[in-house]
Write an enzyme that holds these catalytic residues in place. Sequence first.
Site, mmCIF file in Angstrom:
data_model
loop_
_atom_site.group_PDB
_atom_site.id
_atom_site.type_symbol
_atom_site.label_atom_id
_atom_site.label_comp_id
_atom_site.label_asym_id
_atom_site.label_seq_id
_atom_site.Cartn_x
_atom_site.Cartn_y
_atom_site.Cartn_z
ATOM 1 N N ARG A 1 38.384 -26.817 36.206
ATOM 2 C CA ARG A 1 39.669 -26.446 35.611
ATOM 3 C C ARG A 1 39.929 -24.943 35.720
ATOM 4 O O ARG A 1 41.087 -24.518 35.746
ATOM 5 C CB ARG A 1 39.720 -26.915 34.160
ATOM 6 C CG ARG A 1 38.703 -26.310 33.236
ATOM 7 C CD ARG A 1 38.506 -27.121 31.961
ATOM 8 N NE ARG A 1 37.894 -28.422 32.235
ATOM 9 C CZ ARG A 1 37.622 -29.334 31.300
ATOM 10 N NH1 ARG A 1 37.908 -29.090 30.024
ATOM 11 N NH2 ARG A 1 37.070 -30.486 31.615
ATOM 12 N N LYS B 1 23.305 -29.121 34.836
ATOM 13 C CA LYS B 1 23.289 -30.574 34.814
ATOM 14 C C LYS B 1 21.847 -31.079 34.869
ATOM 15 O O LYS B 1 20.980 -30.443 35.482
ATOM 16 C CB LYS B 1 24.020 -31.136 36.033
ATOM 17 C CG LYS B 1 25.499 -30.842 36.116
ATOM 18 C CD LYS B 1 26.070 -31.451 37.386
ATOM 19 C CE LYS B 1 27.540 -31.099 37.559
ATOM 20 N NZ LYS B 1 28.393 -31.794 36.588
#
Length: 525
Positions: free
Chosen positions: A379, A305
């Site tokens: 996920r 990020k």
Amino acid sequence: MLSPAGSGAQEQPMYRDIRAAAGRGRAAFDAVAAFLFDNTRRVPSEFAGLDRSTGGALGAALKREEFSAARGSICCLYPDQGPKRLYLLGLGPADGFDGSTLRVAAARLAAASHAAKLRNIRLELGSVTGRAVWADRRASALTVAALVGRAVGDGLSIGNFSFDTYKAKPSGSRGSRASGRTPTSLSVHVDQPLRGDLAFALRTGASVDVARELAATPPNVAGPSWIVSYCRKMARATGLRCSVIGAAKARTLGLRGLLAVGAAGSSPPALICLEHRPAKSKRGARPVMLVGKTITFDTGGYSLKPATSMDGMKYDKCGGTAVIGAMHAIARHRLPTPVVALLPVAENMVSHKGYRPGDILRMHNGVTVEVTNTDAEGRLVLADALSYGCARYRPRAIVDLATLTGGVVVALGSACAGAFCTDEDWWSHLARAADDAGERLWRLPLWDQHREMMKTHHADIVNSAGREAHPIQGAAFLSHFVDAKVPWAHLDIAGVSDLKKPDDLHGKGPTGFGVRLLVRAVESL
């Protein structure tokens, strides 16, 4: 005398405890609070006694040109007789009245009460408990009095939250508390029809605070091993059962998504299992299963990020902290429905042990996943938890919560969570619970076309398929790991789990979104 009272979230320490109590004569309280609709210029009949007990102070205030009962407004009168303070809480127009309005008003009152160092207060709700609009809500099983009591309790709890664990304590603060100048608890007195549900909401609010405090705890403290330790202690305190699948057992079980994400973490990943087994539940009853993404810090892994996006990534565990808070409340309320909670906990960091784009993982249920983005890690841990939970617990229904996608924030902002559910009955149940709890959901589609998007050449599916239908991709991916016969809902809470700036109810930081919704969903089964 008319004076404005403070509003908005408080940074100072607040009450340690707010409790519901029986109503009695108005003069015996530190303060009385009256809830008023806007454009009220005469004393409503239900407040005639209050006006008399304060020597006409209420009626005089209503006649003043500058008086307003706009939504969220609060002002304080200092009557010549009766209670020392009379708070007037604005509800805005009667036509737009709903539970969120009551929550905002009660949150303002909690802050004002603490600032005034009140120890007790009586609430005068007037016609609020008779508003027809409550009957128009989506088939709620709760009475109007229950909806009012719970909304007020929610607001008081929300407005009372502060997280100052890591702030230096002002000199003399211990002496102030010891001398009794700063009260640590507030008794809220209401009429009998509201008291039970006010108490229920305040009790749930304490569990929401658990979720908010956990979410705010910094990542150098709240790593995976710390969360494991916390859950064990909480389980002992509340009567829950807690078991932990460590890294070695996870490897044996084939939880390779969880292991990959947590491989570079400061402590090993784990799958925490909390169970609520009420004594009165039927033997062999299938539990509701709650699953919460618990990434204690997310760098993005090798799909790193940018610095501006990494700030606040301690909140990537908010799905898990909401589930922890919900289990805390479910146990304390002793709800009769069996519930199991799964918390895949890991830290997504960068090191030579970290997983890479291009890796192919064989998940718990045998589905293979090609990693195209290590920043789509949530996920992966949820997938293993869902698959394991379906096989191990045979749940009657499932809800998972996760700060899963930035796409849901782009789509919905911070006004509501994105919801995905293909079972109509389960969706209707959750939507009613969300309405009752004041935690908004907006249903988004999940079609076979979205599931097809996730397929790839070298494995069964990818963990990220680009930007198209971005918020839906997470749900589409997870659907490959849920038993198709079990009602399941995925709630993407990325936009509502923490706020970058205060709204009219919460301050900046974690909101505890999902705790009240989950408690109501389980309670109403």
